[in-house]
Design a protein around this motif. Structure first.
Motif: not given
Length: 141
Positions: A83-96
């Motif tokens: 879930l921590g790794a998924v949070v990183a993916m969500v953060a990158a998604h939001g940044c894009f």
């Protein structure tokens, strides 16, 4: 419920592919915008791809993963790390998404380094999820 797991995996593959493709789209849009000056707007492809492919895939992946968790009731250290790794993916998604908005507003400063940073965060998340999923059977319960 193998169909739910299949849905989760398919959505995750599309989302991860989108996270790897969005930086290229943003770089191309930035270059086209700089070359064209203020005469033309940002090409609509990054926003279309973000809204029509990446975000729905992310939502389906997260929703189906949550359902899998609730149905099977699996909870362990590997899941918390995943879930921590998924949070990183969500953060990158939001940044894009934020970078697409910056390009559309004509703010080019820091777009290129932020694009690379978001790509690195997305890669870390993708590799983290993949590594944890593949290592799960090795007694992480």
């Amino acid at each position: 419920m193998p169909w739910l797991k299949l849905l989760h995996i398919a959505a995750l593959v599309i989302w991860c592919g989108s996270l790897l493709y969005l930086p290229a789209l943003l770089s191309q849009a930035l270059q086209l915008r700089k070359d064209a000056g203020f005469a033309q707007g940002t090409p609509p492809m990054p926003r279309f791809f973000y809204n029509s492919v990446a975000t729905p895939a992310a939502l389906v992946a997260i929703a189906s993963g949550t359902l899998l968790f609730l149905i099977h009731g699996v909870l362990g250290g590997w899941l918390i790390l995943k879930l921590g790794a998924v949070v990183a993916m969500v953060a990158a998604h939001g940044c894009f998404g934020w970078l697409i908005l910056r390009l559309e507003m004509g703010h080019y400063r820091w777009v290129k380094p932020a694009n690379w940073t978001a790509l690195c965060v997305a890669l870390a998340g993708i590799i983290g999820v993949l590594g944890l999923v593949l290592a799960k059977p090795l007694d992480w319960s």
